[in-house]
Design an enzyme around this catalytic site. Structure first.
Site, short mmCIF file in Angstrom:
data_model
loop_
_atom_site.label_atom_id
_atom_site.label_comp_id
_atom_site.label_asym_id
_atom_site.label_seq_id
_atom_site.Cartn_x
_atom_site.Cartn_y
_atom_site.Cartn_z
N GLY A 175 125.38 23.73 47.27
CA GLY A 175 126.21 23.78 48.46
C GLY A 175 125.66 24.74 49.50
O GLY A 175 124.83 25.60 49.20
N SER A 206 129.11 30.44 43.10
CA SER A 206 127.89 31.18 43.43
C SER A 206 128.31 32.53 43.99
O SER A 206 129.05 32.59 44.97
CB SER A 206 127.07 30.40 44.45
OG SER A 206 125.94 31.13 44.87
N LYS A 264 123.25 35.49 42.59
CA LYS A 264 122.11 35.66 43.47
C LYS A 264 121.34 36.90 43.01
O LYS A 264 121.94 37.93 42.69
CB LYS A 264 122.55 35.84 44.91
CG LYS A 264 123.24 34.62 45.52
CD LYS A 264 122.26 33.49 45.77
CE LYS A 264 122.94 32.35 46.53
NZ LYS A 264 122.01 31.24 46.85
N ASP A 283 119.87 32.68 40.94
CA ASP A 283 119.23 32.04 42.09
C ASP A 283 118.50 33.10 42.89
O ASP A 283 119.10 34.05 43.40
CB ASP A 283 120.29 31.36 42.95
CG ASP A 283 119.70 30.62 44.15
OD1 ASP A 283 118.46 30.52 44.24
OD2 ASP A 283 120.49 30.14 44.98
#
Length: 370
Positions: A290, A135, A163, A188
């Protein structure tokens, strides 16, 4: 089993590089480590709540309060044989999933160790390894994003998550997709958009994304139904899902086609497994998210992600991606985009007391009968 002692410690670890989402930027993380002794057996858990209330209502301080003033007194000295019996001891506690997860995780570890069994086997896991993605936070420029992606793809990671936030979305995704036309890619939003942004979000359909994660409000399901109907890209719910019942309702309403199961967010491995089962029964893929866990929480994530329904690469990457020195041995590392499931008893990793002590900001010990 009976819990004789609970030790709490707020531990701070600096991140190798700051991590920015649509709501916050972090240079270090403060997580609560939970150590229990039950029938002479030690167990460890981790409360991986953020320190601020920008991702969820819980914070490190609220979790300390709930663990110290409610969960510990409600469980110390009380008998339990299964995790279901343990959680029944504090069923009156509403919400506070991160706090509950820290204690429950420690009890899973102790229970598995008492049986000489690895946690993944006690949970019903079937995988010998879990697929690992990364991520990537919001950066100041696209060059930094490219540099990070090139590094992690070279290390073998199977999936890239970006992100996104208003002003850092479509153009960024387009440039990444042009540079990496075949990489497994998802985004995300951490609740940064509303239905007023529908036209913008529809533009993401052209980039062949695995999914778009939590684009709308953190507590919403209904508007996600409207959004999913308008998108080709699967919507994945994260912050909106706190229980198996939330997952069932979201799936039946058509609010999503994928669910991110975060062990810490949903209150621990027990509810994570229940969500997994609900999704598997309905052929909805899941993956393990996570919270930049230290090695204790990361090991628990690996164990949960070994369940058969975790078919998509998750956010359970190697701890060396975040921390120069973790609090456990052996180090949790990804090799060719996967992490081997630990076969030692319990979590399969051992906390290193000296590392924990030197990074501890606050500590407390509670004992049965005290």
């Amino acid at each position: 089993m009976r819990i004789e002692q609970i030790d709490l410690a707020i531990v701070r670890l600096p991140l190798i590089r700051p991590f920015q989402t649509s709501s916050s930027r972090k240079a270090h993380l403060d997580h609560i480590l939970v150590r229990i002794v039950a029938d002479g057996v030690e167990g460890w858990g981790e409360c991986a709540s953020p320190s601020d209330p920008f991702y969820c209502p819980e914070t490190t301080e609220t979790c300390w309060h709930i663990l110290h003033d409610f969960l510990a007194p409600m469980t110390l000295g009380k008998p339990w044989a299964t995790i279901e019996e343990l959680t029944a001891l504090y069923k009156k506690v509403k919400g506070n999933g991160f706090a509950r997860a820290g204690l429950e995780m420690a009890c899973w570890d102790a229970l598995a160790r008492s049986q000489g069994m690895p946690l993944h086997r006690l949970l019903g896991g079937t995988r010998g390894e879990v697929l690992s993605g990364v991520s990537l936070g919001i950066e100041s420029n696209i060059g930094a994003v490219f540099e990070n992606i090139d590094q992690y793809l070279a290390e073998g990671y199977r999936r890239i998550k970006l992100k996104i936030a208003p002003g850092w979305d479509v153009d960024v995704v387009r440039q990444v997709r042009e540079r990496h036309p075949d990489v497994a890619l998802q985004v995300d939003a951490n609740s940064a958009y509303t239905l007023d942004d529908l036209d913008l979000l529809k533009r993401l359909d052209e980039f062949d994304l695995l999914l778009i994660e939590q684009p709308l409000a953190h507590d919403d399901i209904i508007d996600h139904v409207k959004l999913q109907a308008a998108l080709k890209t699967p919507v994945c719910l994260d912050e909106s899902i706190h229980s198996a019942e939330d997952a069932r309702k979201a799936i039946e309403l058509g609010a999503c086609r994928v669910i991110n199961i975060k062990v810490s967010r949903v209150g621990g491995p027990l509810e994570a497994r229940r969500i997994h089962d609900v999704c598997r029964e309905r052929d909805v893929p899941v993956w393990c998210g996570g919270m930049h866990e230290f090695g204790i929480g990361r090991a628990a994530n690996v164990a949960v992600a070994s369940l058969p329904g975790f078919s998509l690469p998750g956010d359970v990457s190697g701890s060396d991606k975040y921390y120069r020195e973790d609090v456990v041995e052996p180090a949790i590392l990804a090799t060719n985009g996967s992490i081997a499931v630990f076969n030692g008893p319990g979590l399969g990793v051992e906390p290193v007391p000296d590392r924990i002590r030197k990074n501890t900001l606050r500590a407390a010990t509670l004992r049965a009968g005290a």
